[in-house]
Write a protein that holds these residues in place. Structure first.
Motif, PDB file in Angstrom:
ATOM      1  N   PRO A 227      -7.988  -0.291   9.367  1.00  0.00           N
ATOM      2  CA  PRO A 227      -7.088   0.096   8.289  1.00  0.00           C
ATOM      3  C   PRO A 227      -7.641   0.075   6.814  1.00  0.00           C
ATOM      4  O   PRO A 227      -8.655  -0.666   6.745  1.00  0.00           O
ATOM      5  N   PRO A 228      -7.128   0.803   5.947  1.00  0.00           N
ATOM      6  CA  PRO A 228      -7.763   0.958   4.803  1.00  0.00           C
ATOM      7  C   PRO A 228      -7.353  -0.544   3.887  1.00  0.00           C
ATOM      8  O   PRO A 228      -6.641  -1.242   4.086  1.00  0.00           O
ATOM      9  N   VAL A 229      -8.601  -0.907   3.203  1.00  0.00           N
ATOM     10  CA  VAL A 229      -8.536  -2.175   2.379  1.00  0.00           C
ATOM     11  C   VAL A 229      -7.227  -2.060   1.360  1.00  0.00           C
ATOM     12  O   VAL A 229      -7.156  -0.889   0.643  1.00  0.00           O
ATOM     13  N   ILE A 230      -6.374  -3.122   1.109  1.00  0.00           N
ATOM     14  CA  ILE A 230      -5.411  -2.729   0.190  1.00  0.00           C
ATOM     15  C   ILE A 230      -5.666  -3.422  -1.272  1.00  0.00           C
ATOM     16  O   ILE A 230      -6.381  -4.724  -1.389  1.00  0.00           O
ATOM     17  N   ILE A 231      -5.472  -2.806  -2.291  1.00  0.00           N
ATOM     18  CA  ILE A 231      -6.068  -3.115  -3.615  1.00  0.00           C
ATOM     19  C   ILE A 231      -4.918  -3.303  -4.365  1.00  0.00           C
ATOM     20  O   ILE A 231      -3.885  -2.456  -4.283  1.00  0.00           O
ATOM     21  N   GLY A 232      -4.407  -4.708  -4.962  1.00  0.00           N
ATOM     22  CA  GLY A 232      -3.159  -4.797  -5.555  1.00  0.00           C
ATOM     23  C   GLY A 232      -3.191  -4.145  -6.935  1.00  0.00           C
ATOM     24  O   GLY A 232      -3.817  -4.684  -7.823  1.00  0.00           O
ATOM     25  N   ARG A 233      -2.843  -2.994  -7.043  1.00  0.00           N
ATOM     26  CA  ARG A 233      -2.422  -2.325  -8.433  1.00  0.00           C
ATOM     27  C   ARG A 233      -1.658  -3.149  -9.327  1.00  0.00           C
ATOM     28  O   ARG A 233      -0.097  -2.837  -9.098  1.00  0.00           O
ATOM     29  N   ARG A 234      -2.373  -3.483 -10.412  1.00  0.00           N
ATOM     30  CA  ARG A 234      -1.717  -4.523 -11.273  1.00  0.00           C
ATOM     31  C   ARG A 234      -0.873  -5.558 -10.941  1.00  0.00           C
ATOM     32  O   ARG A 234      -0.067  -6.065 -10.995  1.00  0.00           O
ATOM     33  N   GLY A 235      -1.627  -6.014  -9.626  1.00  0.00           N
ATOM     34  CA  GLY A 235      -1.188  -7.222  -8.842  1.00  0.00           C
ATOM     35  C   GLY A 235      -0.089  -6.853  -7.770  1.00  0.00           C
ATOM     36  O   GLY A 235      -0.200  -5.723  -6.870  1.00  0.00           O
ATOM     37  N   ALA A 236       1.181  -7.590  -7.924  1.00  0.00           N
ATOM     38  CA  ALA A 236       2.200  -6.918  -7.005  1.00  0.00           C
ATOM     39  C   ALA A 236       3.247  -6.975  -7.864  1.00  0.00           C
ATOM     40  O   ALA A 236       4.282  -7.868  -8.047  1.00  0.00           O
ATOM     41  N   PRO A 237       3.446  -5.642  -8.426  1.00  0.00           N
ATOM     42  CA  PRO A 237       4.550  -5.507  -9.543  1.00  0.00           C
ATOM     43  C   PRO A 237       5.818  -5.335  -9.161  1.00  0.00           C
ATOM     44  O   PRO A 237       6.978  -5.545  -9.909  1.00  0.00           O
ATOM     45  N   MET A 238       5.996  -5.334  -7.824  1.00  0.00           N
ATOM     46  CA  MET A 238       7.464  -5.308  -7.283  1.00  0.00           C
ATOM     47  C   MET A 238       8.019  -6.823  -6.995  1.00  0.00           C
ATOM     48  O   MET A 238       9.075  -6.899  -7.030  1.00  0.00           O
ATOM     49  N   GLN A 253      -1.762 -13.263  -2.196  1.00  0.00           N
ATOM     50  CA  GLN A 253      -0.862 -13.884  -1.002  1.00  0.00           C
ATOM     51  C   GLN A 253      -0.477 -13.002  -0.036  1.00  0.00           C
ATOM     52  O   GLN A 253       0.020 -13.309   1.118  1.00  0.00           O
ATOM     53  N   HIS A 254      -0.164 -11.810  -0.142  1.00  0.00           N
ATOM     54  CA  HIS A 254       0.341 -10.733   0.469  1.00  0.00           C
ATOM     55  C   HIS A 254      -0.527  -9.719   1.225  1.00  0.00           C
ATOM     56  O   HIS A 254      -0.477  -8.584   1.441  1.00  0.00           O
ATOM     57  N   GLY A 255      -1.978 -10.329   1.161  1.00  0.00           N
ATOM     58  CA  GLY A 255      -2.710  -9.460   1.890  1.00  0.00           C
ATOM     59  C   GLY A 255      -3.658  -8.583   1.197  1.00  0.00           C
ATOM     60  O   GLY A 255      -4.725  -7.802   1.764  1.00  0.00           O
ATOM     61  N   ALA A 256      -3.641  -8.558  -0.243  1.00  0.00           N
ATOM     62  CA  ALA A 256      -4.612  -7.636  -0.816  1.00  0.00           C
ATOM     63  C   ALA A 256      -5.921  -8.403  -0.954  1.00  0.00           C
ATOM     64  O   ALA A 256      -6.124  -9.372  -1.054  1.00  0.00           O
ATOM     65  N   SER A 257      -6.942  -7.262  -0.705  1.00  0.00           N
ATOM     66  CA  SER A 257      -8.348  -7.909  -0.801  1.00  0.00           C
ATOM     67  C   SER A 257      -9.119  -7.609  -2.177  1.00  0.00           C
ATOM     68  O   SER A 257     -10.167  -8.191  -2.077  1.00  0.00           O
TER      69      SER A 257
END
Length: 588
Positions: A227-238, A253-257
């Motif tokens: 699976p693709p690595v997940i990047i937190g775009r501006r963190g987790a803005p939701m 905390q939610h799996g962003a690498s």
């Protein structure tokens, strides 16, 4: 002595009364008619069908555009200067309009199948026109504010095309009952031949449509990459205000690498995190510095920037509809957040051993740090203690000074140009890159990061395409996708495709045969019972006229002169203005 007994007893037709009553306000039996629909009413049916098709496309667009709802609101903000969640009224009105138009279209199709005359009530005509005008104005507005988003339709078809194909077959198969009834039960005309030809061509095109599909998830399971690595775009803005320490912590905390941030240089040389050019949207600058709310964020010093609140706007505007899911403790913490500096975010990433992607906005030429912004940023990296190999720098300018740092580009470049610039990675919007482009870049060892990826269906497409990493506003959502939403081998899909086509064609042929066979039997049985005058009468166009009434009277009195038994019945039905004579099952 001849006995005449008028029959006025009708069997109840509740369904027919509901259909004609809701559609055309014809609740009474005598108001209904089985005459041919007028050209005016046929035109209204065409308008209704066109409105449904436009609304169907509009609804599909907003369903797949959920991935970019925040970008849409940001585009509206850039045009209007006011931050509002414009997606709520759009989604609400679209849902109401789609239900209303679909309901009217179903009623119209019931009219056709039951042989009833179309007569749309004037209130519904106003409603249909209002819906159509609203849709058209919506298309124009979206094209003006968010015109490049239309491309998401083509991207989404990579995921939905197989299912839309099956849905289209089911729809055409169901419509074949009406088409067969229209073609078989009426006298042959050029218009009927045209309708039948269009239907056959549409069916043929739909059956062969899978030949044009490009679906990355139609592949063998053993070639599926990690699976693709997940990047937190501006963190987790939701889950927390964008570009704040709490947002970046939630992303990890939610799996962003990895973490992605937008960097701006203050007037005193402190890099801080801010997406917008001004501080109006995400801070309380209008209260603290009311005369400077429209000023560029980079012309504030760090003391002024750090004094602003960066959390109240999130609680008030609720940009992702997630505030209600937060605990009271989290809401209190968000209410006290301030703007995050680059060094704070880098230290967090260093402690978590995560990499970072920096989108740096160069200061304007009149900015005091225009010539020293690069050294300000480089000094911040050294101060944070993060390895340079963990930092990716964008844009790909100042390549001569950026040594030891990875550089990426946001442009879609050829492989040769990428090699010439010495770039090893590409960060690009999902609309700008195709499945073929991804394969070409990966084949030449160019790493690809795609943004923004917030929905599981888009994440699945990119996973099947082999994309190494994605940048997301919703790492908490993508973390819950352990496998592509659907994955199918080529042989399995070919079997489903051919089988569904064959079943659909077989059912349609059966419907046409049944309609034709039923019509032939009805005509033969009718010819055996009809006398010449009845045949002539049935051939007359069914419209109230003096000639038709005279023929009916001649037919009735010719039968009376032949002699009627005491049990024979003569009934004059007021419905449709036609007389009805019953004699041993014979009626006219």
């Amino acid at each position: 002595m001849v006995k005449h007994q008028p029959l006025q007893v009708y069997e109840k037709q509740v369904l027919l009364s509901l259909v004609t009553g809701i559609y055309g306000c014809r609740w009474k039996r005598y108001q209904r008619s089985q005459d041919e629909s007028s050209k005016w009413e046929c035109a209204w049916f065409t308008i209704l069908s066109s409105s449904f098709l436009l609304l169907l496309f509009w609804t599909y667009f907003w369903l797949v555009a959920q991935n970019d709802f925040n970008d849409f609101n940001w585009s509206v903000y850039n045009h209007s200067g006011e931050w509002r969640d414009e997606t709520i009224p759009i989604v609400t009105s679209t849902t109401v309009g789609f239900i209303y138009i679909t309901f009217l279209l179903i009623l119209a199709l019931f009219h056709i199948s039951l042989g009833q005359q179309l007569n749309l009530y004037w209130v519904h005509k106003i409603g249909v026109l209002a819906t159509l005008l609203t849709i058209v104005s919506g298309f124009v507005s979206v094209d003006d504010v968010w015109g490049n988003e239309w491309e998401i339709i083509l991207v989404s078809l990579q995921f939905t095309a197989p299912f839309l194909h099956i849905g289209g077959l089911v729809t055409l198969t169901a419509v074949s009952w009406l088409i067969a009834g229209y073609v078989v039960r009426k006298e042959r005309s050029n218009f009927q031949v045209t309708v039948l030809a269009i239907y056959i061509l549409a069916l043929l095109a739909l059956c062969l449509a899978p030949l044009t599909f490009t679906c990355p998830c139609i592949m063998d399971r053993h070639v599926l990459k990690p699976p693709p690595v997940i990047i937190g775009r501006r963190g987790a803005p939701m889950l927390a205000p964008e570009n704040t320490m709490m947002s970046f912590s939630r992303a990890l905390q939610h799996g962003a690498s990895s973490l992605e941030a937008d960097v701006t240089i203050s007037v005193d040389g402190v890099p801080f995190l801010m997406r917008d050019h001004t501080l109006r949207r995400t801070t309380d600058v209008s209260k603290v510095f009311p005369s400077r709310e429209h000023e560029d964020a980079s012309f504030f010093n760090w003391t002024e920037i750090h004094s602003l609140n960066a959390g109240h706007w999130f609680l008030e505007s609720d940009p992702y509809w997630t505030v209600k899911t937060l605990s009271p403790k989290d809401r209190s913490r968000i209410g006290n957040l301030t703007i995050c500096s680059l060094v704070e975010m880098l230290r967090l990433a260093a402690r978590a051993n995560s990499s970072v992607l920096l989108n740096i906005r160069k200061p304007a030429p009149e900015h005091p740090r225009f010539r020293s912004w690069f050294m300000d940023t480089l000094w911040t990296l050294q101060k944070a203690g993060i390895s340079h190999r963990k930092v990716t720098w964008a844009p790909d300018t100042d390549r001569g000074r950026v040594r030891g740092l990875l550089q990426t580009t946001n442009e879609k470049l050829s492989v040769e140009e990428i090699r010439h610039r010495g770039i090893t990675s590409l960060t690009i919007h999902y609309r700008k890159i195709s499945h073929h482009d991804i394969q070409v870049y990966l084949a030449h060892n160019v790493s690809v990061t795609v943004y923004p990826v917030n929905e599981p269906w888009l994440y699945s497409i990119l996973w099947c395409s082999g994309v190494p990493s994605v940048s997301s506003d919703a790492p908490q959502v993508l973390q819950k996708v352990p496998y592509p939403v659907w994955l199918m081998s080529h042989s399995a899909y070919n079997f489903i495709w051919i089988s569904s086509d064959l079943v659909s064609v077989a059912v349609i042929m059966g419907i046409f045969f049944f309609q034709n066979y039923h019509m032939i039997r009805w005509k033969i049985s009718g010819m055996q019972n009809y006398n010449p005058e009845q045949i002539m009468l049935s051939a007359v166009v069914r419209r109230p006229s003096r000639d038709v009434n005279i023929m009916k009277e001649k037919l009735i009195f010719s039968e009376l002169n032949s002699g009627l038994g005491s049990t024979e019945e003569l009934s004059l039905y007021p419905e449709n203005g036609h007389a009805r004579y019953s004699h041993g099952g014979l009626s006219c």
